[in-house]
Design an enzyme around this catalytic site. Structure first.
Site, mmCIF file in Angstrom:
data_model
loop_
_atom_site.group_PDB
_atom_site.id
_atom_site.type_symbol
_atom_site.label_atom_id
_atom_site.label_comp_id
_atom_site.label_asym_id
_atom_site.label_seq_id
_atom_site.Cartn_x
_atom_site.Cartn_y
_atom_site.Cartn_z
ATOM 1 N N ALA A 1 42.266 83.159 8.387
ATOM 2 C CA ALA A 1 42.462 81.825 7.793
ATOM 3 C C ALA A 1 43.739 81.769 6.976
ATOM 4 C CB ALA A 1 41.265 81.475 6.918
ATOM 5 N N ASN B 1 35.283 78.767 -2.443
ATOM 6 C CA ASN B 1 34.801 80.122 -2.208
ATOM 7 C C ASN B 1 34.127 80.758 -3.416
ATOM 8 O OD1 ASN B 1 37.577 79.790 -2.953
ATOM 9 N ND2 ASN B 1 37.846 81.986 -2.873
ATOM 10 N N GLN C 1 34.740 78.440 3.959
ATOM 11 C CA GLN C 1 33.439 78.638 3.322
ATOM 12 C C GLN C 1 32.401 77.606 3.755
ATOM 13 O OE1 GLN C 1 32.601 81.220 1.562
ATOM 14 N NE2 GLN C 1 34.584 82.160 1.208
ATOM 15 N N SER D 1 37.586 81.285 9.650
ATOM 16 C CA SER D 1 37.766 82.734 9.701
ATOM 17 C C SER D 1 36.458 83.409 10.086
ATOM 18 C CB SER D 1 38.218 83.241 8.326
ATOM 19 O OG SER D 1 38.481 84.612 8.379
ATOM 20 N N ALA D 2 36.488 84.235 11.119
ATOM 21 C CA ALA D 2 35.251 84.779 11.705
ATOM 22 C C ALA D 2 34.469 85.658 10.743
ATOM 23 C CB ALA D 2 35.578 85.561 12.972
ATOM 24 N N HIS D 3 35.178 86.394 9.866
ATOM 25 C CA HIS D 3 34.444 87.377 9.048
ATOM 26 C C HIS D 3 33.668 86.732 7.920
ATOM 27 C CE1 HIS D 3 37.178 87.894 5.428
ATOM 28 N NE2 HIS D 3 37.984 87.238 6.238
ATOM 29 N N THR E 1 49.578 88.880 21.910
ATOM 30 C CA THR E 1 48.504 89.249 22.832
ATOM 31 C C THR E 1 47.142 88.953 22.213
ATOM 32 O OG1 THR E 1 49.847 90.965 23.848
ATOM 33 C CG2 THR E 1 47.453 91.190 24.080
ATOM 34 N N CYS F 1 40.372 88.257 -3.520
ATOM 35 C CA CYS F 1 41.846 88.322 -3.550
ATOM 36 C C CYS F 1 42.343 88.430 -4.986
ATOM 37 C CB CYS F 1 42.452 87.074 -2.926
ATOM 38 S SG CYS F 1 41.639 86.623 -1.434
HETATM 39 C C1 LIG Z 1 38.412 79.261 1.108
HETATM 40 C C2 LIG Z 1 39.103 80.461 1.683
HETATM 41 N N1 LIG Z 1 40.255 80.284 2.383
HETATM 42 C C3 LIG Z 1 40.907 81.342 2.917
HETATM 43 C C4 LIG Z 1 40.425 82.639 2.762
HETATM 44 C C5 LIG Z 1 41.192 83.784 3.427
HETATM 45 O O1 LIG Z 1 40.503 84.156 4.598
HETATM 46 P P1 LIG Z 1 41.066 85.375 5.494
HETATM 47 O O2 LIG Z 1 40.452 85.205 6.856
HETATM 48 O O3 LIG Z 1 40.573 86.617 4.805
HETATM 49 O O4 LIG Z 1 42.558 85.258 5.504
HETATM 50 C C6 LIG Z 1 39.246 82.862 2.032
HETATM 51 C C7 LIG Z 1 38.732 84.257 1.804
HETATM 52 N N2 LIG Z 1 38.143 84.368 0.511
HETATM 53 C C8 LIG Z 1 37.546 85.639 0.133
HETATM 54 C C9 LIG Z 1 38.580 86.739 0.094
HETATM 55 S S1 LIG Z 1 39.868 86.334 -1.000
HETATM 56 C C10 LIG Z 1 36.820 85.499 -1.227
HETATM 57 O O5 LIG Z 1 36.428 86.537 -1.790
HETATM 58 O O6 LIG Z 1 36.630 84.339 -1.657
HETATM 59 C C11 LIG Z 1 38.567 81.757 1.509
HETATM 60 O O7 LIG Z 1 37.406 81.928 0.836
#
Ligand SMILES: Cc1ncc(COP(=O)(O)O)c(CN[C@@H](CS)C(=O)O)c1O
Length: 400
Positions: A72, A154, A182, A202-204, A240, A327
């Site tokens: 994301a 988040n 979120q 974001s998948a995770h 890729t 973060c």
């Molecule tokens: C609203 C929002 N937008 C972007 C991200 C970033 O996602 P990534 O796929 O990791 O790049 C997050 C990831 N927030 C985690 C890690 S900082 C948290 O502890 O809140 C998010 O919550």
């Protein structure tokens, strides 16, 4: 000692069904999807199925684009920098509207854009942690290129009025991006009903793998690419394809849709049980009304106890929590979200975020309640800034 994971807003466990769907694409079907030979084309059916799951889960139409990215953070960077190139650097606009409580992958990009001369408005949130649509309307001008406001926060779980904000943007002829990280997998997300032009995910965050995310783009709206160098994703995002990641994200989206009712009912019930028990303690405050919060999230402030101290006590008991977004977990500054919702500076250093998932059990919640209360009692007993005074004594003190 139990091991309890309550930091699901930071990242989630990959659902075993997702991992099983991914496994073949590491050692059996591993060709480059862009290769013309059978090793390359063998993964195409799975990629098409994964994309179909994403379109269905998000309510996207054939005329819309869903472009897979690495995360994301990339999706958020792409929208902001693409709009900058298209409408500001090479256009007539010079203004972007966002909020004070966005993820750093929005706010840091906006700070960079300000260094390029862009005017950025950071809207404050109200005490419930959201921005209302009429406030957005007040700040849109004829030079506004984009409004970027998250679907759900988040740290607090606060859900923003996305449909109303989209209506204002449509009325004013301004493009609207939402960071849906979120929201996807926690609450119903229908990009057409919501009326967004762009949405990051974001998948995770919904039991898929790390390192893969996406950007929804309404009607395939043109947007200068962030990554050039190949015809992948229709030429919109070179590189890729992460085949196992895309297969995993598609399966995770399918499961997230299936489990939405479970999130809304079962996860919410466990979250409310945990929050109710924590709020039985004196001088503890939770942020944001539950009815307007993602069903898995609690952000509480424990007066007299630094958030980091709570984290370490909980960690020693086997419980994983956070003081806010992962973060920002390295710095010991006051939590900006707490400041934004009006907490005083002392309280703003005491935030603890607990975020559940569909894998959280009743026993884990009961154990967390027991350990959270022990941690508060222990840390307050050694706190130099907290002296609990029972209500009865406060009355006597007033007499005296
Ligand atoms: C609203 C929002 N937008 C972007 C991200 C970033 O996602 P990534 O796929 O990791 O790049 C997050 C990831 N927030 C985690 C890690 S900082 C948290 O502890 O809140 C998010 O919550």
């Amino acid at each position: 000692m139990m091991k309890v994971y309550l930091d699901n807003n930071a990242t989630t466990m990959v659902d075993p069904e997702v991992k099983a769907a991914m496994d073949p694409y590491f050692t059996e079907i591993y060709g480059n999807p862009n290769s013309l030979h059978d090793f390359g084309t063998a993964c195409h059916p799975a990629l098409r199925k994964a994309m179909d799951h994403m379109y269905e889960a998000l309510g996207a139409r054939d005329e819309d684009d869903i472009v897979v990215t690495s995360c994301a953070t990339e999706s958020n960077n792409w929208v902001l920098k693409g709009i900058y190139f298209d409408l500001i650097k090479n256009g007539e606009k010079d203004h972007i509207i966002t909020t004070e409580v966005e993820h750093p992958s929005i706010t840091a990009v906006c700070r960079w854009l300000e260094e390029q001369g862009v005017h950025v408005t950071y809207l404050p949130v109200n005490q419930d942690g959201i921005v209302e649509a009429h406030t957005v309307r007040d700040f849109i001008t004829d030079k506004t290129a984009l409004v970027s406001i998250m679907w759900a926060n988040n740290e607090t779980g606060a859900i923003f009025p996305i449909e109303q904000i989209a209506e204002v943007c449509k009325e004013k002829g301004v493009l609207f991006h939402t960071d849906g990280v979120q929201a996807v997998g926690k609450i119903p997300v229908d990009v057409i009903k919501a009326g967004v032009d762009f949405m990051s995910f974001s998948a995770h965050k919904f039991h898929g793998p790390k390192g893969v995310g996406g950007l929804y783009i309404r009607n395939g709206h043109p947007l200068t690419s962030l990554l050039h160098g190949g015809e992948h994703m229709g030429g919109r995002r070179s590189g890729t394809l992460n085949v196992p990641g895309i297969v995993g994200m598609g399966k995770a989206m399918e499961l997230a849709t299936y489990y939405l009712k479970f999130e809304e009912e079962n996860v919410r019930r466990l979250r409310d049980k945990l929050e109710d028990a924590i709020l039985e303690l004196p001088d503890i405050y939770s942020v944001g009304p539950r009815e307007n919060r993602t069903p898995n999230t609690i952000l509480v402030s424990v007066r007299g106890v630094e958030g980091e101290a709570m984290l370490w006590d909980l960690n020693r008991a086997g419980i994983a929590a956070s003081t806010g977004s992962a973060c920002a977990s390295e710095d010991l500054e006051a939590n900006p979200i707490m400041t934004a919702v009006g907490a005083d500076s002392e309280l703003a250093h005491t935030a603890v975020r607990l975020s559940l998932s569909r894998f959280t059990t009743e026993d884990e919640v009961d154990y967390t309640i027991e350990q959270f209360k022990k941690a508060v009692e222990r840390l307050r007993s050694i706190s130099s800034s907290y002296a609990y005074m029972p209500e009865s004594m406060k009355d006597k003190q007033g007499e005296g």
